[in-house]
Design an enzyme around this catalytic site. Structure first.
Site, PDB file in Angstrom:
ATOM      1  N   LEU A 179       1.008  -4.185   7.925  1.00  0.00           N
ATOM      2  CA  LEU A 179       2.000  -5.259   8.045  1.00  0.00           C
ATOM      3  C   LEU A 179       1.284  -6.564   8.381  1.00  0.00           C
ATOM      4  O   LEU A 179       0.287  -6.571   9.108  1.00  0.00           O
ATOM      5  CB  LEU A 179       3.026  -4.900   9.120  1.00  0.00           C
ATOM      6  N   HIS A 181      -0.612   6.854  16.064  1.00  0.00           N
ATOM      7  CA  HIS A 181      -1.836   6.941  15.269  1.00  0.00           C
ATOM      8  C   HIS A 181      -2.578   8.222  15.658  1.00  0.00           C
ATOM      9  O   HIS A 181      -2.710   8.527  16.847  1.00  0.00           O
ATOM     10  CB  HIS A 181      -2.723   5.718  15.544  1.00  0.00           C
ATOM     11  N   MET A 228       2.431   3.994   6.010  1.00  0.00           N
ATOM     12  CA  MET A 228       1.034   3.801   5.605  1.00  0.00           C
ATOM     13  C   MET A 228       0.778   2.449   4.931  1.00  0.00           C
ATOM     14  O   MET A 228      -0.084   2.330   4.070  1.00  0.00           O
ATOM     15  CB  MET A 228       0.587   4.966   4.714  1.00  0.00           C
ATOM     16  N   ARG A 229       1.516   1.435   5.336  1.00  0.00           N
ATOM     17  CA  ARG A 229       1.281   0.074   4.849  1.00  0.00           C
ATOM     18  C   ARG A 229       0.857  -0.808   6.007  1.00  0.00           C
ATOM     19  O   ARG A 229       1.418  -0.690   7.103  1.00  0.00           O
ATOM     20  CB  ARG A 229       2.565  -0.515   4.268  1.00  0.00           C
ATOM     21  N   GLU A 282       1.803  15.173  18.722  1.00  0.00           N
ATOM     22  CA  GLU A 282       2.401  13.874  18.372  1.00  0.00           C
ATOM     23  C   GLU A 282       3.912  13.915  18.601  1.00  0.00           C
ATOM     24  O   GLU A 282       4.508  12.971  19.131  1.00  0.00           O
ATOM     25  CB  GLU A 282       2.116  13.537  16.903  1.00  0.00           C
ATOM     26  N   GLY A 324       7.720  12.590   7.313  1.00  0.00           N
ATOM     27  CA  GLY A 324       8.587  12.130   8.403  1.00  0.00           C
ATOM     28  C   GLY A 324       8.777  13.104   9.542  1.00  0.00           C
ATOM     29  O   GLY A 324       9.826  13.107  10.192  1.00  0.00           O
ATOM     30  N   SER A 325       7.746  13.893   9.852  1.00  0.00           N
ATOM     31  CA  SER A 325       7.946  14.844  10.956  1.00  0.00           C
ATOM     32  C   SER A 325       8.028  14.126  12.304  1.00  0.00           C
ATOM     33  O   SER A 325       8.770  14.557  13.197  1.00  0.00           O
ATOM     34  CB  SER A 325       6.854  15.910  10.967  1.00  0.00           C
ATOM     35  N   ASP A 376      -4.187  -0.799  13.747  1.00  0.00           N
ATOM     36  CA  ASP A 376      -4.200   0.233  14.788  1.00  0.00           C
ATOM     37  C   ASP A 376      -4.714  -0.317  16.120  1.00  0.00           C
ATOM     38  O   ASP A 376      -5.465   0.347  16.848  1.00  0.00           O
ATOM     39  CB  ASP A 376      -5.008   1.457  14.329  1.00  0.00           C
TER      40      ASP A 376
END
Ligand code: GAR
Length: 218
Positions: free
Chosen positions: A95, A111, A92-93, A176, A14-15, A147
């Site tokens: 949807l 991403h 990382m799922r 990021e 969670g950075s 993505d």
């Protein structure tokens, strides 16, 4: 305008979520992180969010059984927290198209590649294998394909001769953390709008691409 209520969806450390939380501490920032939700009960970012006083929730894909049940649980948490915007931050799922459609232009993702290059996983290794000279990250509105979606901001870093997937990832991560809060600021304030599936940012005539020099990125 009142601050938009944002949920950060995470799967791990969670950075990027932490970068959004830090940006939202600024009173003038147009968004507040009102919920952090993880699909993994042991995601490191949950503890950080809780320590920051942010409500957390877990939608455990394993115990929820099916993908529809998993997504319904997420939707219930988002509704209960009266969420306006959703930020995928290392979630990382994949949807479903239905889920994505229900958050049309209110769901954004970061991403770790210069999309449309290298969607999916292992982006740093794939960039090195392809021999690209610039790598980077993209914040975009989410569409049904993986993505995919209108690009809000990108940042590019040079690929150096001795880079490994880990060194590239390490150099890209702080970048990021710079661009995701900026993209959310534009979306939450209404400055970033989707017009014909491209993003227009009011007040910015030039590029919303950021070039990071080797020294600045290290
Ligand atoms: C980040 O590098 C993010 O761009 C990437 O996962 C990492 C999460 O780190 N996201 C994806 O690969 C999504 N397809 P974080 O948990 O420290 O923010």
């Amino acid at each position: 305008m009142s601050r938009r209520r944002v949920a950060a969806l995470i799967s791990g450390r969670g950075s990027n979520m932490a970068a959004l939380i830090a940006a939202a501490k600024e009173p003038a920032y147009p968004a507040e992180i009102a919920l952090v939700l993880s699909d993994k009960p042991d995601a490191g970012g949950l503890g950080f969010a809780a320590a920051e006083g942010i409500p957390t929730a877990i939608a455990d894909r394993k115990t929820l059984g099916s993908k529809p049940a998993f997504e319904a649980a997420i939707q219930r948490h988002l509704a209960a927290a009266r969420i306006d915007l959703v930020c995928l931050a290392g979630f990382m799922r994949l949807l479903s198209a239905e889920f994505v459609a229900s958050w049309h232009d209110r769901l954004i993702n970061i991403h770790p590649s210069l999309l449309p290059a290298f969607p999916g996983i292992d982006t740093h290794a794939r960039a090195l294998a392809a021999g690209v000279r610039l790598h980077g990250c993209t914040v975009h509105f989410v569409r049904a394909a993986t993505d995919d979606g209108p690009i809000i901001i990108q940042a590019a870093i040079p690929v150096l001769p001795h880079d490994t997937p880990d060194s590239l990832a390490e150099r890209l991560l702080p970048v990021e953390h710079q661009v995701y809060p900026r993209a959310l600021e534009w979306v939450a304030s209404g400055r970033a709008r989707v017009v014909d599936e491209r993003v227009v940012v009011d007040g910015i005539e030039g590029s919303t691409g950021v070039l990071i020099s080797p020294t600045a990125a290290s």
